[in-house]
Design a protein around this motif. Structure first.
Motif, PDB file in Angstrom:
ATOM      1  N   GLU A 289      35.681 -28.342  17.491  1.00  0.00           N
ATOM      2  CA  GLU A 289      35.274 -27.458  16.409  1.00  0.00           C
ATOM      3  C   GLU A 289      34.316 -26.406  16.945  1.00  0.00           C
ATOM      4  O   GLU A 289      33.551 -26.646  17.876  1.00  0.00           O
ATOM      5  CB  GLU A 289      34.599 -28.251  15.289  1.00  0.00           C
ATOM      6  CG  GLU A 289      34.241 -27.419  14.073  1.00  0.00           C
ATOM      7  CD  GLU A 289      33.768 -28.256  12.898  1.00  0.00           C
ATOM      8  OE1 GLU A 289      33.253 -27.674  11.920  1.00  0.00           O
ATOM      9  OE2 GLU A 289      33.922 -29.493  12.955  1.00  0.00           O
ATOM     10  N   ALA A 290      34.369 -25.219  16.355  1.00  0.00           N
ATOM     11  CA  ALA A 290      33.476 -24.137  16.747  1.00  0.00           C
ATOM     12  C   ALA A 290      33.078 -23.350  15.512  1.00  0.00           C
ATOM     13  O   ALA A 290      33.817 -23.279  14.525  1.00  0.00           O
ATOM     14  CB  ALA A 290      34.136 -23.216  17.767  1.00  0.00           C
ATOM     15  N   GLU A 291      31.868 -22.783  15.586  1.00  0.00           N
ATOM     16  CA  GLU A 291      31.393 -21.913  14.523  1.00  0.00           C
ATOM     17  C   GLU A 291      31.727 -20.478  14.888  1.00  0.00           C
ATOM     18  O   GLU A 291      31.539 -20.059  16.033  1.00  0.00           O
ATOM     19  CB  GLU A 291      29.884 -22.082  14.345  1.00  0.00           C
ATOM     20  CG  GLU A 291      29.343 -21.388  13.119  1.00  0.00           C
ATOM     21  CD  GLU A 291      27.884 -21.726  12.892  1.00  0.00           C
ATOM     22  OE1 GLU A 291      27.537 -22.113  11.765  1.00  0.00           O
ATOM     23  OE2 GLU A 291      27.095 -21.616  13.853  1.00  0.00           O
ATOM     24  N   VAL A 292      32.210 -19.711  13.912  1.00  0.00           N
ATOM     25  CA  VAL A 292      32.666 -18.350  14.173  1.00  0.00           C
ATOM     26  C   VAL A 292      31.910 -17.385  13.268  1.00  0.00           C
ATOM     27  O   VAL A 292      31.555 -17.731  12.130  1.00  0.00           O
ATOM     28  CB  VAL A 292      34.187 -18.230  13.953  1.00  0.00           C
ATOM     29  CG1 VAL A 292      34.555 -18.465  12.499  1.00  0.00           C
ATOM     30  CG2 VAL A 292      34.702 -16.879  14.418  1.00  0.00           C
ATOM     31  N   ALA A 293      31.628 -16.187  13.791  1.00  0.00           N
ATOM     32  CA  ALA A 293      30.913 -15.174  13.011  1.00  0.00           C
ATOM     33  C   ALA A 293      31.361 -13.790  13.435  1.00  0.00           C
ATOM     34  O   ALA A 293      31.692 -13.560  14.609  1.00  0.00           O
ATOM     35  CB  ALA A 293      29.407 -15.322  13.204  1.00  0.00           C
ATOM     36  N   PHE A 294      31.377 -12.864  12.465  1.00  0.00           N
ATOM     37  CA  PHE A 294      31.861 -11.496  12.679  1.00  0.00           C
ATOM     38  C   PHE A 294      30.769 -10.498  12.336  1.00  0.00           C
ATOM     39  O   PHE A 294      29.861 -10.773  11.544  1.00  0.00           O
ATOM     40  CB  PHE A 294      33.058 -11.189  11.769  1.00  0.00           C
ATOM     41  CG  PHE A 294      34.304 -11.963  12.080  1.00  0.00           C
ATOM     42  CD1 PHE A 294      35.334 -11.381  12.800  1.00  0.00           C
ATOM     43  CD2 PHE A 294      34.450 -13.267  11.636  1.00  0.00           C
ATOM     44  CE1 PHE A 294      36.490 -12.079  13.067  1.00  0.00           C
ATOM     45  CE2 PHE A 294      35.597 -13.967  11.898  1.00  0.00           C
ATOM     46  CZ  PHE A 294      36.623 -13.378  12.621  1.00  0.00           C
TER      47      PHE A 294
END
Length: 967
Positions: A129-134
């Motif tokens: 799992e990974a946290e993603v941000a834009f």
């Protein structure tokens, strides 16, 4: 680039160009330590609100620690991507691998340690799992940048073993929530502590692929629309003196009555030159006061890079590069072409060309002739795409002609000649035509197909809405034309053609057939079936038409001869009766000149035919005429494709007045009657019966495809398939090497997991072993040599059948060795039990790197190989595909009781095809399967020989993120 402390080298294969929602382009690439200044500059241009949404607090500037964190990545657990235009960031996305508690995690567990001789277990398994941000610049929000970045960061994450993304978003950040929710992945949504938490799996789903394809369609269609519907055009390289390519293109745009703003640009213009032939003149596109949507580049190739920079800095949206001297001129030119594409894409521009003939849009709202064609074709419903300028000229001229061939009955909506096809391709134009309400029929001349898998997908969707007719050039050359960058395919042309037809493409052999079919489909309804009525005033011409119908597989009624004395009223009455007949699906009218009638008689006959056809608009009508220029002209009255004058000024779209800009002047010329509306019934006329019938046969086949496409069938499930066991078996085999052909026992075991039983065969290295094998299997048996030149060749004596006892077996063994050498040379001899008698067939499946997985079927034997009588379908195959596949070969009657023979068990054969399709579709590592022969009996079938080849599957770009072809 990255420092030596990073665990992975810079992943150059993550770099890609993408088309955004508005049709512009951007480059996606990994963020590196060299991007610190770009990142800071990018962040300074982001609004405080967007910064707040990203960090959940006021965050006016990035600290040095932030910059270091956001630019230093290991490309495994921490990855950052940026979307760039002109080398500058417009958006970023990053992911950080996290553990179950949300803290940073590693993809590499710490090693097992020891303390006082006691071993301790390693850290927990690798997190998936990974946290993603834009973060997207406000000026570029709404362009689909975040959606494109999500596709790319998801593909990167899957490559690095991450299976889920988590994102925390403020409830007010509705745009970003929509990006995640619309992506099509399987999701979970929760709300806690004032934050929306989204979790979604990254495995592509049918919905995520549908979303991706829909976004790709909108973006690529819009990118072509910007080229074909520009509000302003600059011709760069227009010469000061008459003649030359640039001056010609400028004149063609002006004379066509282009409704937008037109500029002439040439750095050699004198400082005091303000206009050229009434068109505002400038030394540089930078000097144009106002936007320029499209630039037509005609300067020499060595001057193009400077022009591209000027256009990019001025905000030009697209280029038509007429200049030659690129990949059409060898290795140096190919590199120049690659540099051109990279340079244009860095500014977000798309290119038609280089070495392009140009583009045309006949819409009254645009009237753009940015091409080398000296005259504007009349508006119509046919879209034209040609990879060759010469063929483009030929297509336009044939559609222009009123006589001496196919009579023009409709005109052109848009025309694109792509030249070297470095960027914009037929796929892009198909995306545009699919939505274009002005295009009813698409005609394409292709010399190469850069992405067959994508073209087939787009063609199937387009053909379900409007006819797509394709002629392929360079079919037998074996190499792509100079200037075309295409991936290699091992499939023969006949196979590619069959796959295109499966996708609904009307595949023809010549540009004459291309125009013939296009003119029929543009203004006549699709026939409901193959039944054809023939009537006319010439018995001989009627018989020729009848024979042509039979040759094309149609079902003609006996011709009705009206005799040479027939009047227009007789034609009207006969055509009305034929159209009213429920056993008639289409009508071909044949006509020869009537002595002494002249133009008045031609006009009367044309009106009689038109009025009768209009009364029954659901059935197509065609005319075969012999030296009747007057009739052909009358039939196409008010709808010819002859060059036309521009519309009156009151019908033009007014261009906004800007300093230094001028609307192209309206050239002198008489006004013509407007073309009829879509409801007008226009009858195509052909100079030869076989041409009319060939076009009609293509329309009949296409109409049947449209009906079948409404119910494509399904891929059946089989309870006895062991997909997991097959996967484990394949993985074990591939662990021994990158590519291998399985042995007989391994092949039987793998096929058996998919319910495909191979008839037992035992090796017989000598006569005694042969006798022992026969006793094990049981008589009668077959004795076969397996040497490649003898396998399956009973005609050469390498197979002996129906051996009833040991004496016959030993005698056959002796004959084999006497004819062909020692048993070792026969590699080896095998003994196999006799199968029930039936029809020998061959089933093959292969994964082509360009076209994808293909299933093939044909009857066994030299005659089939000689005639190329093999049918093909793309995998996965549905039940309807399997049914049509075995009926598609010319020798299919042998399967269904030809000349009193017993029909074979077709359902069993269809099931075998479906099982092979499932095997290859479930396991792309199975790159080739051959079942030969498959003996299909009246009850059941027997697979007597089989081979399977395994290899790592070729990469599938259709399952990855959207990208433009790499340069």
């Amino acid at each position: 680039m990255q420092t030596s402390s990073d665990r992975h080298e810079y992943p150059a294969h993550w770099e890609a160009d993408v088309v955004l929602r508005d049709g512009g382009t951007a480059r996606v690439r990994p963020i590196t330590v060299d991007d610190a200044e770009r990142l800071v500059s990018f962040y300074e241009q982001v609004s405080d609100e967007s910064k707040y949404y990203r960090f959940f607090a006021p965050y006016p500037r990035l600290s040095a620690k932030d910059v270091h964190r956001f630019t230093h990545h290991d490309f495994v657990d921490r990855v950052g991507l940026a979307a760039t235009i002109g080398g500058e960031f417009i958006a970023t996305v990053r992911y950080d691998r996290i553990g179950p508690t949300g803290t940073p995690a590693s993809s590499h567990p710490s090693p097992t340690t020891t303390l006082a001789g006691e071993r301790f277990a390693p850290t927990p398994p690798v997190s998936e799992e990974a946290e993603v941000a834009f973060l997207v610049q406000d000026a570029h929000q709404g362009r689909g940048v975040a959606s494109a970045l999500l596709e790319h960061i998801a593909a990167v994450a899957r490559e690095r073993g991450i299976r889920r993304f988590a994102a925390e978003v403020l409830p007010a950040n509705t745009k970003m929530i929509k990006v995640f929710m619309d992506a099509g992945y399987t999701q979970k949504r929760s709300f806690e502590d004032g934050v929306v938490r989204l979790e979604f799996d990254l495995e592509p789903t049918d919905r995520s692929l549908a979303v991706q394809y829909a976004r790709e369609h909108r973006a690529e269609a819009r990118s072509v629309q910007r080229l074909l519907q520009p509000g302003s055009v600059a011709v760069i390289g227009a010469g000061r003196t008459p003649g030359g390519v640039g001056r010609s293109v400028l004149g063609n745009i002006r004379d066509a009555g282009y409704t937008g703003r037109l500029y002439a640009v040439n750095r050699s213009f004198a400082d005091d030159l303000t206009d050229l032939d009434g068109v505002p003149a400038h030394r540089s596109v930078r000097a144009v006061d106002g936007p320029v949507d499209l630039a037509v580049v005609t300067v020499p190739a060595e001057q193009v890079p400077e022009v591209v920079d000027e256009c990019g800095e001025h905000g030009v949206q697209g280029l038509v590069v007429v200049s030659a001297g690129y990949a059409d001129r060898g290795a140096e030119g190919r590199e120049r072409q690659r540099a051109l594409v990279r340079q244009a894409r860095s500014y977000g521009m798309r290119i038609i060309g280089p070495n392009a003939f140009g583009i045309i849009n006949t819409s009254p709202e645009v009237r753009l002739n940015a091409s080398l064609a000296p005259e504007m074709p009349r508006p119509g419903r046919i879209g034209l795409f040609a990879q060759s300028g010469a063929i483009g000229i030929a297509l336009l001229s044939r559609l222009h002609r009123r006589g001496g061939g196919v009579t023009g009955v409709t005109g052109v909506s848009t025309f694109v000649s792509s030249g070297n096809r470095a960027d914009v391709s037929g796929n892009d134009v198909l995306q545009y035509w699919y939505d274009d309400p002005e295009t009813d029929v698409a005609l394409m001349y292709l010399e190469s197909i850069g992405n067959p898998r994508k073209f087939t997908r787009l063609a199937r969707r387009t053909a379900a809405a409007k006819p797509l007719v394709v002629v392929q050039g360079a079919r037998h050359g074996g190499v792509a034309p100079q200037g075309h960058a295409v991936r290699a395919t091992r499939l023969p042309h006949a196979t590619v053609s069959a796959l295109l037809r499966q996708a609904g493409v009307i595949r023809v052999d010549t540009i004459t057939d291309l125009v013939d079919a296009g003119l029929l489909l543009a203004r006549q309804p699709l026939p409901a079936g193959p039944k054809v009525a023939i009537l006319g005033n010439s018995e001989s011409l009627g018989l020729l038409t009848y024979d042509a119908c039979l040759s094309e597989g149609l079902r003609p009624h006996p011709p009705l001869d009206l005799t040479t004395a027939a009047s227009p009223d007789d034609f009207h009455a006969a055509l009305s009766r034929a159209l009213a007949d429920d056993t008639c699906d289409a009508v071909v009218v044949t006509a020869i000149p009537t002595v002494g009638e002249g133009p008045a008689g031609d006009a009367a006959l044309a009106e009689a035919l038109r009025s009768a056809a209009a009364a029954v608009p659901a059935k197509p009508v065609l005319v075969v005429h012999v030296e009747l220029g007057g009739l052909a002209e009358a039939l196409s009255a008010a709808a010819s494709t002859a060059p036309q004058a521009p519309p009156p000024a009151e019908l033009r779209r007014p261009a906004p007045a800007e300093p230094g800009a001028a609307t192209a002047p309206e050239p002198p010329g008489p006004r013509e009657a407007p073309a009829p509306g879509d409801g007008t019934r226009l009858i195509p006329a052909y100079p030869a019966a076989e041409r009319a019938v060939r076009a009609l046969a293509e329309a009949v086949a296409y109409a049947q495809w449209r009906r079948d496409a409404g119910d494509p069938g399904k891929v059946p499930e089989y309870d006895d398939i062991d997909e997991k066991g097959a996967a484990e078996q394949i993985a074990g085999y591939l662990a021994r090497g990158q590519g291998l052909t399985l042995g007989a026992a391994e092949t039987c075991e793998l096929l058996g997991r998919y319910g495909i039983d191979v008839h037992r065969a035992l090796p017989a290295p000598d006569p005694d072993e042969a006798a022992s094998a026969a006793r094990t299997i049981g008589y009668p048996v077959a004795l076969k040599a397996t040497a490649p030149h003898l396998r399956h060749r009973a005609d050469l004596g390498g197979v002996r059948l129906d051996l009833a006892d040991e004496e016959q077996l030993r005698r056959a063994y002796a004959e084999l060795t006497e004819l062909f050498g020692k048993p070792a040379e026969l590699r080896p001899v095998v003994v196999q039990g006799m199968a029930p008698r039936g029809v020998d067939t061959v089933v093959r499946a292969v994964i082509d790197p360009a076209a994808g997985a293909v299933l093939s079927f044909g009857l066994a034997g030299a005659a089939t190989q000689l005639l190329g009588d093999t049918a093909h379908r793309l995998i996965p195959v549905t039940d309807r595909d399997a049914t049509s596949l075995i009926r598609s070969v010319r020798t299919a009657p042998l399967l269904f009781g030809w000349r009193g023979s017993a029909p074979v068990d077709a359902p069993a054969l269809e099931e075998l095809l479906l099982r092979v399709s499932r095997l290859v579709d479930d396991h792309p590592e199975v790159v080739a399967v051959t079942l030969e022969p498959v003996v299909v009996a009246p009850h059941g079938l027997s697979v007597l020989g089989a081979s399977v080849r395994l290899a790592p599957p070729p990469a599938r770009d259709d399952l990855g993120p959207r990208t433009l072809p790499a340069y």
